[in-house]
Scaffold this motif. Structure first.
Motif, PDB file in Angstrom:
ATOM      1  N   PHE A  63     -10.505   8.076  15.575  1.00  0.00           N
ATOM      2  CA  PHE A  63     -11.462   7.068  16.034  1.00  0.00           C
ATOM      3  C   PHE A  63     -11.580   5.954  15.000  1.00  0.00           C
ATOM      4  O   PHE A  63     -11.124   6.089  13.871  1.00  0.00           O
ATOM      5  CB  PHE A  63     -12.822   7.724  16.301  1.00  0.00           C
ATOM      6  CG  PHE A  63     -12.761   8.783  17.368  1.00  0.00           C
ATOM      7  CD1 PHE A  63     -12.866   8.453  18.709  1.00  0.00           C
ATOM      8  CD2 PHE A  63     -12.559  10.115  17.019  1.00  0.00           C
ATOM      9  CE1 PHE A  63     -12.786   9.428  19.688  1.00  0.00           C
ATOM     10  CE2 PHE A  63     -12.476  11.100  17.996  1.00  0.00           C
ATOM     11  CZ  PHE A  63     -12.584  10.764  19.330  1.00  0.00           C
ATOM     12  N   ASP A  67     -16.624   3.098  16.396  1.00  0.00           N
ATOM     13  CA  ASP A  67     -17.112   4.314  17.050  1.00  0.00           C
ATOM     14  C   ASP A  67     -18.182   5.015  16.216  1.00  0.00           C
ATOM     15  O   ASP A  67     -19.236   5.385  16.725  1.00  0.00           O
ATOM     16  CB  ASP A  67     -15.938   5.277  17.303  1.00  0.00           C
ATOM     17  CG  ASP A  67     -14.902   4.664  18.225  1.00  0.00           C
ATOM     18  OD1 ASP A  67     -15.289   4.123  19.277  1.00  0.00           O
ATOM     19  OD2 ASP A  67     -13.703   4.706  17.882  1.00  0.00           O
ATOM     20  N   ARG A 123     -22.102   6.316  25.586  1.00  0.00           N
ATOM     21  CA  ARG A 123     -21.729   5.207  24.690  1.00  0.00           C
ATOM     22  C   ARG A 123     -21.793   3.867  25.419  1.00  0.00           C
ATOM     23  O   ARG A 123     -22.222   2.854  24.849  1.00  0.00           O
ATOM     24  CB  ARG A 123     -20.330   5.439  24.097  1.00  0.00           C
ATOM     25  CG  ARG A 123     -20.251   6.701  23.233  1.00  0.00           C
ATOM     26  CD  ARG A 123     -19.094   6.649  22.248  1.00  0.00           C
ATOM     27  NE  ARG A 123     -17.788   6.514  22.892  1.00  0.00           N
ATOM     28  CZ  ARG A 123     -17.077   7.530  23.366  1.00  0.00           C
ATOM     29  NH1 ARG A 123     -17.567   8.762  23.293  1.00  0.00           N
ATOM     30  NH2 ARG A 123     -15.903   7.319  23.935  1.00  0.00           N
TER      31      ARG A 123
END
Length: 422
Positions: A63, A67, A123
């Motif tokens: 990631f 993130d 998210r």
């Protein structure tokens, strides 16, 4: 200054790339804040070295910065708002809380949120909610305004750029303007990545252990470093302003010095011109006085000669011979002498070279005034006289006395009988 040691903060390093990058960036940040940074470490090349290290670490991770930075920012907010506001936020994210979560309070709610953070739905909802909440601020950041102008800290500005706008151009501009803080966030997020086992959090959230993240400690450490970085950036800004002021003063001084120099040059040129004019006037005055003196001298000599010849029973007679005189510019005096002895004159001034051969041709004799004629006349006069068989007499002197003496000698030696008639 408080130096950060992530090993002492309980970070268990999973990635060697992240550990190496964090060590390099930490050394840079600590040296910058303490003032121990070497001169070459301020260069764009060394900054690029730091950036490349961070890029390699993120490239080796599943990631990216945005993130975990998004999670970090939300967790910081959760630590600061009231418990009721926290429950309302979790409700907006559509995350159900168990009785056990609610009993454990803030810690239980935050851990429940972390177990759900892997969901793309959660998210996306976070990004949507915060984009709406920070709407006006986002527009100002996007327009290129600086954090202090908007009234937010660098942490929030970078979060908006990286996580909400995802604008690489603005991120690059932030990097150039606030590189020290940008480096700090990268090392903090790289360390946090391993500290909370972010890969596992995003793939196996059920494996999240209780108390795996002491957010208050991270926030406190970040706050301390943010304050230090802010003071350092302010010092750098003040230094840059002072440098600009000094550069402005230097530019003004250079301009004034240049103007003074140009004025001095102009004055010197003016004085040179005045001096040249004075010399020219002085020379003209000398020549005028010399001419007047020569005139008086010649007049006096003419009177003496007149008296002298009036007492002689017989004076030399040129019987009309043509006398060529080469040199000088006082034809009148030579003419008077020659005509007094019944001769005719052909005069070649010192600046009329073209008259030389035509004047010599047909003359009975040539008197060459050596001190009043340039060297260029000599060869031409000698060759012309030789060609036509004309006598060439050299007169070494500026005055007419020597000329008159030589002319009389020429006449008395029988030049009249041997010469050609006019």
């Amino acid at each position: 200054m408080n130096k950060v040691n992530f090993d002492q903060m309980g970070v268990k390093w999973i990635s060697e790339e992240r550990k190496a990058a964090v060590a390099l960036i930490t050394e840079y940040v600590n040296s910058s804040l303490s003032g121990d940074l070497k001169e070459e470490d301020h260069s764009p090349a060394y900054r690029q070295h730091i950036t490349d290290a961070a890029d390699r670490a993120w490239a080796a991770s599943k990631f990216r910065l945005k993130d975990i930075f998004q999670l970090y920012h939300v967790l910081m907010l959760m630590e600061t708002i009231s418990l009721d506001a926290l429950k309302l936020m979790i409700g907006n994210f559509r995350i159900p809380l168990t009785p056990k979560d609610q009993k454990r309070g803030r810690r239980g709610i935050m851990e429940r949120f972390m177990r759900k953070y892997h969901s793309i739905h959660i998210r996306d909802q976070i990004k949507l909610d915060f984009s709406m909440a920070y709407g006006s601020v986002i527009h100002r950041v996007e327009a290129g305004e600086q954090p202090k102008e908007i009234g937010i800290d660098e942490d929030t500005a970078l979060w908006i750029i990286t996580c909400l706008l995802e604008n690489q151009e603005l991120e690059q501009a932030f990097f150039e303007k606030h590189f020290l803080y940008y480096a700090h966030i990268n090392r903090m997020m790289l360390a946090l990545y391993d500290q909370i086992e972010f890969d596992a959090l995003m793939e196996k959230p059920s494996a999240l252990s209780s108390g795996s993240l002491d957010m208050k400690r991270v926030m406190k450490q970040n706050e301390v470093l943010q304050n230090q970085i802010e003071r350092k950036e302010q010092m750098m800004a003040d230094l840059q302003n002072n440098i600009k002021k000094l550069q402005h003063v230097e530019t003004q001084l250079k301009k004034e010095i240049d103007e003074l120099y140009q004025d001095a040059l102009a004055e010197i040129e003016g004085l040179k011109a005045q001096l040249a004019q004075m010399r020219e006037n002085h020379q003209a005055e000398i020549e005028k006085l010399e001419a007047a003196f020569d005139d008086e001298r010649e007049q006096l000599l003419a009177q003496i000669r007149e008296v002298k010849y009036s007492k002689q029973e017989r004076r030399p007679d040129l019987s009309g011979q043509i006398i060529c005189v080469v040199g000088g510019n006082r034809e009148r005096y030579y003419r008077e002498i020659i005509e007094r002895f019944n001769g005719k004159i052909r005069f070649v001034p010192e600046d009329k070279h073209a008259m030389l051969r035509p004047s010599i041709a047909g003359s009975d004799v040539v008197f060459y005034l050596t001190t009043l004629t340039s060297h260029s006349y000599y060869s031409a006069a000698m060759e012309s006289c030789k060609e036509w068989g004309i006598p060439l007499i050299y007169v070494n002197g500026k005055g007419t006395s020597m000329f008159e003496k030589l002319l009389m000698e020429y006449a008395e030696k029988g030049a009249v009988q041997n010469g050609r008639s006019a």
